[in-house]
Design an enzyme around this catalytic site. Structure first.
Site, PDB file in Angstrom:
ATOM      1  N   HIS A 107      16.746  10.136 -32.117  1.00 50.52           N
ATOM      2  CA  HIS A 107      17.592   8.946 -32.244  1.00 50.52           C
ATOM      3  C   HIS A 107      17.458   8.268 -33.609  1.00 50.52           C
ATOM      4  O   HIS A 107      18.292   7.433 -33.966  1.00 50.52           O
ATOM      5  CB  HIS A 107      17.300   7.947 -31.110  1.00 50.52           C
ATOM      6  CG  HIS A 107      16.025   7.189 -31.233  1.00 50.52           C
ATOM      7  ND1 HIS A 107      14.866   7.545 -30.560  1.00 50.52           N
ATOM      8  CD2 HIS A 107      15.697   6.073 -31.939  1.00 50.52           C
ATOM      9  CE1 HIS A 107      13.914   6.679 -30.841  1.00 50.52           C
ATOM     10  NE2 HIS A 107      14.379   5.784 -31.674  1.00 50.52           N
ATOM     11  N   ASP A 137      14.100  13.934 -27.351  1.00 43.91           N
ATOM     12  CA  ASP A 137      14.214  12.967 -28.446  1.00 43.91           C
ATOM     13  C   ASP A 137      13.336  13.372 -29.629  1.00 43.91           C
ATOM     14  O   ASP A 137      12.561  12.571 -30.159  1.00 43.91           O
ATOM     15  CB  ASP A 137      13.853  11.558 -27.971  1.00 43.91           C
ATOM     16  CG  ASP A 137      14.388  10.475 -28.912  1.00 43.91           C
ATOM     17  OD1 ASP A 137      15.126  10.834 -29.853  1.00 43.91           O
ATOM     18  OD2 ASP A 137      14.067   9.294 -28.716  1.00 43.91           O
ATOM     19  N   SER A 211       9.723   4.038 -34.487  1.00 45.61           N
ATOM     20  CA  SER A 211      10.224   5.245 -33.829  1.00 45.61           C
ATOM     21  C   SER A 211      10.034   6.482 -34.690  1.00 45.61           C
ATOM     22  O   SER A 211      10.405   6.497 -35.867  1.00 45.61           O
ATOM     23  CB  SER A 211      11.711   5.089 -33.502  1.00 45.61           C
ATOM     24  OG  SER A 211      11.910   4.150 -32.484  1.00 45.61           O
TER      25      SER A 211
END
Length: 462
Positions: A107, A137, A211
């Site tokens: 992402h 992911d 992230s």
């Protein structure tokens, strides 16, 4: 050299003897040295993508007067399109090879026109996206340089224990090379992020921009990839176990995508009542609710009502364990499964097939389930008895997409659909027939039994 106060040292020693599980200043982790050694392998990721904005529309339902206003707006401004704009985002990653391979989250880079990497020493590179896996992911990136790069050592997330110290390094809110520490709060968390949820929960501060960054243990090894946070929460962050990511890196390097194994069963959780009804000692394993026609499972002799207790030598404690293990198994490999059937354990051998995402989704759910956000199977007499519904016939809800219409209608796994728009539903096939191919915007009225309670709910097709 300055000597430590002997009374202080004695106090630390007595505390360590009295409370051996408590770290003191004498034997605690050296976070300063750890951070200094680990930061060079952590990178900042800056992405940009072109977004075509839409001309602003009037809010709410559009009347004929609204249309006239919008037509006038177009004529007044010459109908000129709104120019595209660049949308930028930040994330983190870490170097896994001296020649420039980098791991991050899918992402962080998904849909980006350009990906730029900034190293800890300030150098910047344009990166190539070598492979993506939206299901886990994961993103594999590559930068080109003639120099050997610092590499993050990969650890073993399977051996990670709840309560262990961990360190997160990343770029929260664009603040580069930020270090936070905490402990492992829990393992095996299922948070609805994807079909193979199995997150490490930590109270080390993780924020937007973290992230894709690494979660280290106190040995300086990567044990997780920081992936998700709870909005508004404090001390609740989630990291993908590094073992899951490491297993797919070779495929991402070679093909750019991941091919997963397929068994061909629809499964559900085993609760205490179901375990007792099947004569199982406790709630464990994955209950087979449906066997897909012509699947590896059907060819191996699996039957509805089987409870899978082991896969390739690994125990299945929770239903969610099975999909992860099957997906990680090489296509074509023959594996042995431990199955509970008719009060006895038996062993079945199956040759793992290739998961086709579209076919698997269609096989595991009734027609129309993709837009309804739920999966159903027949309500067997055994399940009906276990839930105190003996004699009841209907379609048992086995899974609900947390983002789908069924969840919005408050449907849950374990609910039994008795009617669709007034038509009686005796089994999963009748549910398929009643639902058909629903059109977007259509509203279905369902009669549902939950335990001993009956209620109606509406489900709007998306």
């Amino acid at each position: 050299m300055k000597l430590r106060n002997p009374l202080y040292s004695l106090l630390c020693l007595l505390l360590a003897l009295a409370l051996p599980g408590v770290a003191t200043a004498v034997d605690g982790p050296d976070f300063v040295t750890l951070a200094k050694n680990l930061k060079p392998a952590v990178v900042n990721i800056n992405t940009s993508k072109t977004v075509q904005p839409r001309r602003p529309m009037l809010p709410g339902p559009r009347s004929p007067q609204d249309q006239l206003f919008e037509d006038f707006f177009d004529r007044f401004f010459g109908g000129q399109p709104v120019p595209p704009r660049k949308e930028r985002s930040l994330g983190s990653g870490f170097i896994i090879s001296k020649d420039g391979y980098i791991l991050s989250n899918n992402h962080v880079v998904e849909g980006a026109d350009e990906v730029n990497i900034k190293l800890a020493d300030g150098r910047s590179f344009k990166a190539t996206v070598k492979g993506l896996d939206p299901k886990l992911d994961i993103a594999l990136l590559k930068i080109d340089t003639d120099e050997e790069l610092p590499v993050a050592r990969i650890g073993d997330s399977e051996g990670l224990k709840v309560g262990e110290w961990v360190m997160a390094i990343g770029n929260p809110f664009g603040l580069e090379q930020t270090v936070t520490v905490g402990i492992v709060s829990a393992k095996g968390r299922v948070i609805g992020a994807g079909p193979y949820d199995n997150f490490i929960q930590t109270d080390a501060s993780i924020n937007p921009g973290n992230s894709g960054g690494p979660l280290f243990n106190i040995k300086g090894e990567v044990v997780g990839i920081n992936t998700a946070i709870v909005a508004g929460g404090q001390g609740i962050g989630f990291a993908l176990p590094i073992n899951a990511a490491s297993a797919i890196v070779p495929q991402l390097k070679e093909t750019g995508h991941v091919t997963r194994g397929w068994l061909g069963v629809s499964i559900q959780q085993v609760n205490e009542e179901l375990a007792a009804s099947f004569g199982l000692d406790k709630a464990r394993g994955a209950l087979v609710a449906e066997v897909v026609k012509d699947s590896p499972a059907e060819k191996a002799g699996f039957k509805r009502g089987d409870i899978i207790l082991g896969f390739d030598g690994k125990p299945i404690e929770e239903m969610s364990d099975l999909p992860r293990l099957v997906a990680a198994t090489a296509v074509g490999k023959s594996v042995k499964l431990e199955v509970w059937r008719e009060g006895k354990t038996r062993e079945l051998s199956v040759k793992i097939g290739k998961l086709d995402e579209d076919e698997a989704a269609a096989a595991a759910a009734p027609e129309g389930a993709g837009v309804l956000g739920l999966s159903v199977t027949d309500l067997t007499p055994e399940i009906a008895r276990s839930q105190g519904l003996e004699g009841t016939r209907g379609a048992l809800v086995t899974a609900v997409d947390p983002q789908g219409p069924a969840a919005e209608s408050n449907l849950r796994p374990g609910d039994v659909v008795l009617e669709v728009n007034g038509s009686e539903v005796k089994d999963a096939a009748a549910f398929r027939s009643a639902v058909g191919k629903p059109e977007a915007g259509k509203v279905l009225r369902l009669l549902v039994q939950r335990g001993q309670n009956l209620f109606y709910t509406t489900l709007k097709v998306k």
